[in-house]
Motif scaffolding. Sequence first.
Motif, mmCIF file in Angstrom:
data_model
loop_
_atom_site.group_PDB
_atom_site.id
_atom_site.type_symbol
_atom_site.label_atom_id
_atom_site.label_comp_id
_atom_site.label_asym_id
_atom_site.label_seq_id
_atom_site.Cartn_x
_atom_site.Cartn_y
_atom_site.Cartn_z
ATOM 1 N N LEU A 1 -0.064 5.103 1.308
ATOM 2 C CA LEU A 1 -0.529 6.020 2.015
ATOM 3 C C LEU A 1 -0.372 7.136 1.684
ATOM 4 O O LEU A 1 0.463 8.100 1.724
ATOM 5 N N ARG B 1 0.668 -0.851 -0.103
ATOM 6 C CA ARG B 1 0.257 -0.362 -0.092
ATOM 7 C C ARG B 1 1.033 1.128 -0.278
ATOM 8 O O ARG B 1 1.954 1.394 0.395
ATOM 9 N N LEU C 1 -5.844 5.476 1.225
ATOM 10 C CA LEU C 1 -5.082 4.012 0.825
ATOM 11 C C LEU C 1 -5.196 3.892 -0.073
ATOM 12 O O LEU C 1 -6.483 3.452 -0.743
ATOM 13 N N THR D 1 -12.163 -5.835 1.723
ATOM 14 C CA THR D 1 -12.401 -4.993 2.633
ATOM 15 C C THR D 1 -13.352 -3.986 2.926
ATOM 16 O O THR D 1 -14.227 -4.545 4.219
ATOM 17 N N ASP E 1 -7.354 0.024 8.530
ATOM 18 C CA ASP E 1 -6.612 -0.971 7.184
ATOM 19 C C ASP E 1 -7.166 -1.592 6.565
ATOM 20 O O ASP E 1 -8.593 -1.558 6.712
ATOM 21 N N GLU E 2 -6.102 -2.883 6.043
ATOM 22 C CA GLU E 2 -7.548 -4.292 5.251
ATOM 23 C C GLU E 2 -7.641 -5.111 6.008
ATOM 24 O O GLU E 2 -7.429 -5.352 7.369
ATOM 25 N N GLU F 1 -6.158 -4.614 12.636
ATOM 26 C CA GLU F 1 -5.377 -3.405 13.458
ATOM 27 C C GLU F 1 -6.093 -2.479 13.551
ATOM 28 O O GLU F 1 -7.228 -2.159 12.843
#
Length: 298
Positions: free
Chosen positions: A22, A20, A31, A59, A221-222, A209
């Motif tokens: 950011l 990724r 993201l 996700t 996040d994912e 996370e």
Amino acid sequence: MTTSLDIAPGVSRIGSGKVRELYAVGPYVLLVASDRISAFDVVLPTPIPDKGKVLTALTGFWLDHLRGTVPDHRLSTDVDDFPDVLAPFAERLRGRAMLCRRANVLPVECVVRGYLAGSAWKEYRVAGTVNGIGMPSGLVESAELAEPLFTPTTKASVGHDENLSFQQATRLIGEEVAERVRDLSLELYGRAREHARSRGLILADTKFEFGLVDGELTLIDEVLTPDSSRFWPADDYEPGRTQAAFDKQYVRDWLETLDWNKEPPGPELPDEVVASTRERYTSAYERLTGQSFAGWRG
């Protein structure tokens, strides 16, 4: 796939991981999931087409499915909702980017294991433990655990994450927060495992996370992708061996056949390995969501 978003006014790159990128976009974070693939902590030179889109699509699916359990930082995966400054990059971002609220990231990876696989199996064979937790004797590879285990790790920016005991995690993030992320991780895993089971898949393990957004604990996040989780086909499951998986294990297995020291630069992947890996990622999306990946636009 590259974006070069940091040339846009008001946009700055704030992080770059194995997969990724950011970016800070005003008060938000963007993201962007690339098609890069890593193995043995080395980013390989050959991308997997559409991999980043699968990670973003899954996700989004899981955040919808798990809504109500814990707040998450997603604002949108639709480029038409993104700030105007990103409009020139819309087609490059479409399907692979998520606009999010900014979070203060907790320095702990929240891993949940329901089966004895990967590094957990390696540790068990040597010491009879998983993350330092004593386990019954006589377990075999891929065995289902009596209860899912919360096995936190560090968040390493380079190299391998390191296992943490729960007590070590509390020293990093505080006892109250550690207990909360442990309980949330186990709840999220349980809900996801039930859905995966209904779709003919086993969720062997995963990692979450968390961060704080305006002081509120938030999932970031994912979430439950083939990069962060092991999904196995239930109809092929057989304890006592390595399982077929919808992740990059296929790439790792191919790399193990080479005379490669697992140091950069990594070897190029042949076309058949690329195609087979892409098929595993897109199949994971289709089996979990019941939708055609060809229809995903973000």
